[in-house]
Scaffold this motif. Sequence first.
Motif, PDB file in Angstrom:
ATOM      1  N   LEU A 118       0.823  -1.123   0.098  1.00 37.17           N
ATOM      2  CA  LEU A 118       0.015   0.155   0.188  1.00 37.17           C
ATOM      3  C   LEU A 118       0.723   1.261  -0.233  1.00 37.17           C
ATOM      4  O   LEU A 118       0.692   2.331  -0.734  1.00 37.17           O
ATOM      5  CB  LEU A 118      -1.183   0.074   1.299  1.00 37.17           C
ATOM      6  N   GLU A 119       2.034   1.291   0.445  1.00 34.82           N
ATOM      7  CA  GLU A 119       2.677   2.471   0.559  1.00 34.82           C
ATOM      8  C   GLU A 119       3.886   2.702  -0.336  1.00 34.82           C
ATOM      9  O   GLU A 119       4.424   3.675  -0.534  1.00 34.82           O
ATOM     10  CB  GLU A 119       3.644   2.285   2.156  1.00 34.82           C
ATOM     11  N   THR A 120       3.840   1.477  -1.311  1.00 35.90           N
ATOM     12  CA  THR A 120       4.912   1.789  -2.374  1.00 35.90           C
ATOM     13  C   THR A 120       4.411   2.529  -3.132  1.00 35.90           C
ATOM     14  O   THR A 120       3.310   2.134  -3.838  1.00 35.90           O
ATOM     15  CB  THR A 120       5.465   0.192  -2.757  1.00 35.90           C
ATOM     16  N   LYS A 121       5.142   3.640  -3.737  1.00 36.81           N
ATOM     17  CA  LYS A 121       4.411   4.798  -4.778  1.00 36.81           C
ATOM     18  C   LYS A 121       5.945   5.065  -5.328  1.00 36.81           C
ATOM     19  O   LYS A 121       7.017   5.183  -5.022  1.00 36.81           O
ATOM     20  CB  LYS A 121       4.115   5.826  -4.058  1.00 36.81           C
ATOM     21  N   LEU A 122       5.712   5.032  -6.944  1.00 36.13           N
ATOM     22  CA  LEU A 122       6.658   5.501  -7.838  1.00 36.13           C
ATOM     23  C   LEU A 122       6.745   6.863  -7.726  1.00 36.13           C
ATOM     24  O   LEU A 122       5.695   7.735  -7.978  1.00 36.13           O
ATOM     25  CB  LEU A 122       6.297   5.049  -9.212  1.00 36.13           C
ATOM     26  N   LYS A 123       7.881   7.701  -7.472  1.00 38.85           N
ATOM     27  CA  LYS A 123       8.061   9.066  -7.370  1.00 38.85           C
ATOM     28  C   LYS A 123       8.816   9.558  -8.899  1.00 38.85           C
ATOM     29  O   LYS A 123       9.389   8.743  -9.627  1.00 38.85           O
ATOM     30  CB  LYS A 123       9.099   9.210  -6.447  1.00 38.85           C
ATOM     31  N   LYS A 124       8.136  10.740  -9.164  1.00 41.22           N
ATOM     32  CA  LYS A 124       8.707  11.276 -10.427  1.00 41.22           C
ATOM     33  C   LYS A 124      10.220  11.354 -10.493  1.00 41.22           C
ATOM     34  O   LYS A 124      10.889  11.718  -9.538  1.00 41.22           O
ATOM     35  CB  LYS A 124       8.240  12.857 -10.315  1.00 41.22           C
ATOM     36  N   GLU A 126      12.049   8.660 -10.887  1.00 42.20           N
ATOM     37  CA  GLU A 126      12.490   7.510 -10.245  1.00 42.20           C
ATOM     38  C   GLU A 126      12.190   6.301 -11.392  1.00 42.20           C
ATOM     39  O   GLU A 126      11.205   6.273 -12.090  1.00 42.20           O
ATOM     40  CB  GLU A 126      11.894   7.095  -9.161  1.00 42.20           C
ATOM     41  N   PRO A 127      13.200   5.687 -11.796  1.00 42.84           N
ATOM     42  CA  PRO A 127      13.052   4.496 -12.649  1.00 42.84           C
ATOM     43  C   PRO A 127      12.044   3.685 -12.343  1.00 42.84           C
ATOM     44  O   PRO A 127      11.872   3.087 -11.134  1.00 42.84           O
ATOM     45  CB  PRO A 127      14.434   3.827 -12.768  1.00 42.84           C
ATOM     46  N   VAL A 128      11.031   3.151 -13.323  1.00 44.23           N
ATOM     47  CA  VAL A 128       9.923   2.341 -12.884  1.00 44.23           C
ATOM     48  C   VAL A 128      10.420   0.947 -12.747  1.00 44.23           C
ATOM     49  O   VAL A 128       9.595   0.118 -11.942  1.00 44.23           O
ATOM     50  CB  VAL A 128       8.985   2.518 -14.162  1.00 44.23           C
ATOM     51  N   SER A 129      11.201   0.367 -13.437  1.00 45.77           N
ATOM     52  CA  SER A 129      11.543  -1.006 -13.374  1.00 45.77           C
ATOM     53  C   SER A 129      11.789  -1.615 -11.895  1.00 45.77           C
ATOM     54  O   SER A 129      11.200  -2.548 -11.398  1.00 45.77           O
ATOM     55  CB  SER A 129      12.825  -1.600 -14.379  1.00 45.77           C
ATOM     56  N   PRO A 130      12.695  -1.110 -11.177  1.00 42.80           N
ATOM     57  CA  PRO A 130      12.824  -1.527  -9.857  1.00 42.80           C
ATOM     58  C   PRO A 130      11.731  -1.511  -8.802  1.00 42.80           C
ATOM     59  O   PRO A 130      11.435  -2.461  -8.131  1.00 42.80           O
ATOM     60  CB  PRO A 130      14.041  -0.513  -9.278  1.00 42.80           C
ATOM     61  N   ARG A 131      10.914  -0.302  -9.143  1.00 43.23           N
ATOM     62  CA  ARG A 131       9.592  -0.224  -8.260  1.00 43.23           C
ATOM     63  C   ARG A 131       8.704  -1.493  -8.718  1.00 43.23           C
ATOM     64  O   ARG A 131       7.921  -1.811  -7.837  1.00 43.23           O
ATOM     65  CB  ARG A 131       9.168   1.104  -8.362  1.00 43.23           C
ATOM     66  N   LEU A 159      -0.619  -0.537 -10.958  1.00 43.86           N
ATOM     67  CA  LEU A 159      -1.246   0.649 -11.708  1.00 43.86           C
ATOM     68  C   LEU A 159      -1.287   1.923 -10.847  1.00 43.86           C
ATOM     69  O   LEU A 159      -0.638   3.058 -10.965  1.00 43.86           O
ATOM     70  CB  LEU A 159      -2.189   0.254 -12.592  1.00 43.86           C
ATOM     71  N   HIS A 160      -1.870   1.667  -9.444  1.00 44.92           N
ATOM     72  CA  HIS A 160      -2.429   2.572  -8.588  1.00 44.92           C
ATOM     73  C   HIS A 160      -0.924   3.158  -8.056  1.00 44.92           C
ATOM     74  O   HIS A 160      -0.885   4.299  -7.427  1.00 44.92           O
ATOM     75  CB  HIS A 160      -3.186   2.060  -7.343  1.00 44.92           C
ATOM     76  N   SER A 161       0.121   2.630  -7.820  1.00 47.78           N
ATOM     77  CA  SER A 161       1.473   2.755  -7.542  1.00 47.78           C
ATOM     78  C   SER A 161       2.177   4.087  -8.284  1.00 47.78           C
ATOM     79  O   SER A 161       2.882   4.531  -7.881  1.00 47.78           O
ATOM     80  CB  SER A 161       2.166   1.801  -7.108  1.00 47.78           C
ATOM     81  N   LEU A 162       1.695   4.136  -9.422  1.00 47.91           N
ATOM     82  CA  LEU A 162       2.497   5.044 -10.494  1.00 47.91           C
ATOM     83  C   LEU A 162       1.903   6.466 -10.297  1.00 47.91           C
ATOM     84  O   LEU A 162       0.702   6.729  -9.979  1.00 47.91           O
ATOM     85  CB  LEU A 162       2.180   4.607 -11.786  1.00 47.91           C
ATOM     86  N   HIS A 163       3.027   7.380 -10.456  1.00 41.97           N
ATOM     87  CA  HIS A 163       2.397   8.765 -10.370  1.00 41.97           C
ATOM     88  C   HIS A 163       1.776   9.305 -11.650  1.00 41.97           C
ATOM     89  O   HIS A 163       1.540   8.463 -12.557  1.00 41.97           O
ATOM     90  CB  HIS A 163       3.726   9.771 -10.218  1.00 41.97           C
ATOM     91  N   PHE A 169      -1.114   6.248 -19.913  1.00 38.13           N
ATOM     92  CA  PHE A 169      -1.096   4.659 -19.832  1.00 38.13           C
ATOM     93  C   PHE A 169      -2.028   4.121 -19.002  1.00 38.13           C
ATOM     94  O   PHE A 169      -2.499   3.062 -19.505  1.00 38.13           O
ATOM     95  CB  PHE A 169       0.584   4.550 -19.278  1.00 38.13           C
ATOM     96  N   LYS A 170      -2.299   4.386 -17.959  1.00 42.86           N
ATOM     97  CA  LYS A 170      -3.402   3.752 -17.091  1.00 42.86           C
ATOM     98  C   LYS A 170      -4.822   3.766 -17.786  1.00 42.86           C
ATOM     99  O   LYS A 170      -5.551   2.730 -17.734  1.00 42.86           O
ATOM    100  CB  LYS A 170      -3.500   4.143 -15.777  1.00 42.86           C
ATOM    101  N   LEU A 171      -4.894   4.810 -18.413  1.00 40.44           N
ATOM    102  CA  LEU A 171      -5.931   4.879 -19.173  1.00 40.44           C
ATOM    103  C   LEU A 171      -6.368   4.095 -20.408  1.00 40.44           C
ATOM    104  O   LEU A 171      -7.551   3.363 -20.771  1.00 40.44           O
ATOM    105  CB  LEU A 171      -6.529   6.581 -19.651  1.00 40.44           C
ATOM    106  N   ASN A 172      -5.312   4.191 -21.180  1.00 34.49           N
ATOM    107  CA  ASN A 172      -5.132   3.070 -22.254  1.00 34.49           C
ATOM    108  C   ASN A 172      -5.287   1.656 -21.945  1.00 34.49           C
ATOM    109  O   ASN A 172      -6.073   0.986 -22.606  1.00 34.49           O
ATOM    110  CB  ASN A 172      -3.883   3.418 -23.119  1.00 34.49           C
ATOM    111  N   TYR A 173      -4.638   1.452 -20.877  1.00 35.06           N
ATOM    112  CA  TYR A 173      -4.768   0.093 -20.248  1.00 35.06           C
ATOM    113  C   TYR A 173      -6.341  -0.431 -19.756  1.00 35.06           C
ATOM    114  O   TYR A 173      -6.668  -1.565 -20.347  1.00 35.06           O
ATOM    115  CB  TYR A 173      -4.040  -0.111 -19.278  1.00 35.06           C
ATOM    116  N   SER A 174      -6.969   0.490 -19.187  1.00 30.68           N
ATOM    117  CA  SER A 174      -8.156   0.166 -18.976  1.00 30.68           C
ATOM    118  C   SER A 174      -9.219   0.111 -20.118  1.00 30.68           C
ATOM    119  O   SER A 174     -10.008  -0.614 -20.118  1.00 30.68           O
ATOM    120  CB  SER A 174      -8.667   1.230 -17.751  1.00 30.68           C
ATOM    121  N   MET A 175      -9.158   1.105 -21.132  1.00 29.31           N
ATOM    122  CA  MET A 175     -10.077   1.251 -22.037  1.00 29.31           C
ATOM    123  C   MET A 175      -9.893   0.239 -22.804  1.00 29.31           C
ATOM    124  O   MET A 175     -10.952  -0.284 -23.583  1.00 29.31           O
ATOM    125  CB  MET A 175      -9.777   2.698 -22.855  1.00 29.31           C
TER     126      MET A 175
END
Length: 285
Positions: A118-124, A126-131, A159-163, A169-175
């Motif tokens: 719940l607390e893991t969030k990707l910061k602006k 920050e590389p996305v792969s390790p997170r 997806l919720h953990s992304l900034h 990207f999240k919208l396209n994935y959902s649609m």
Amino acid sequence: MANNKSFNIRSILEKEKLRGKNFLDWQRNLQIVLMQEEKEYVLEEAMPEAVGEGVTQAALNRWIDANKDVKCLMLATMSADLKKTFINSDAFTIISDLKKMFQDLARVERFETHRQILETKLKKGEPVSPRALKMIGLIENMSRLDQQFSQEMAVDTILHSLHNRYDQFKLNYSMNSLDKTLTELHGMLKTAEKTLKSDKQDVLMVRGGKFKKSGKKRNAKKGGNKAIPTKQTGAKSEKRKVSQPTSESECFYCKKKGHWKRDCLKLKEDQKNGTFVPSSGTKKK
């Protein structure tokens, strides 16, 4: 052939002995082994004490043999301290007591793992792969702790953990109703990250409602393109100095000394009265 197959399956228990915190993993491996050997019933209910209603002597003998076999397997894959504790217990009693001993530890680990998810969030920046890999590992750990995430829930959690730069990207994935594994989602996120970096270089940055100007224009504003005044030559470039009369200066109008014609009071008076008659020979000084 059957014995060799049994030995190979049992080897998964020999790789890591039960020490406490790994109880859930050990229990799962034990269930796999007993399922293959068709002896899992030994851990599901207590062994009958004697022949009775619905229990034949043959069934009781089979239970006794299976219990002995499973008990030895369990003791052989435990730490030395646990062996001493359960050496005189049957298989069903051992598994029941182990659950009481270690399920609270498993619950604490589940709580801590869920908190991290719940607390893991990707910061602006920050590389996305390790997170993303960290999130996948935590979700898989929840499954090991008997708290299975559905595929859809696992994807939504990541997806919720992304900034907010990943909102499109999240919208396209959902649609597009995409149904990807976590590994595939990880690959898509790495591709999306490259696109975001490329867009960042092309899009004009706006700060405080004003376009951010390039460095050259800023330098020009500070004085890089200031017009350099040209140097004028001759009398026009300097203010002409006016000389002052001396006591020997003679007025060409009244012939008196001490002033020049331009300052002559008699001249001014004659001009006022209309009696002044210019002379072509009179010098203008």
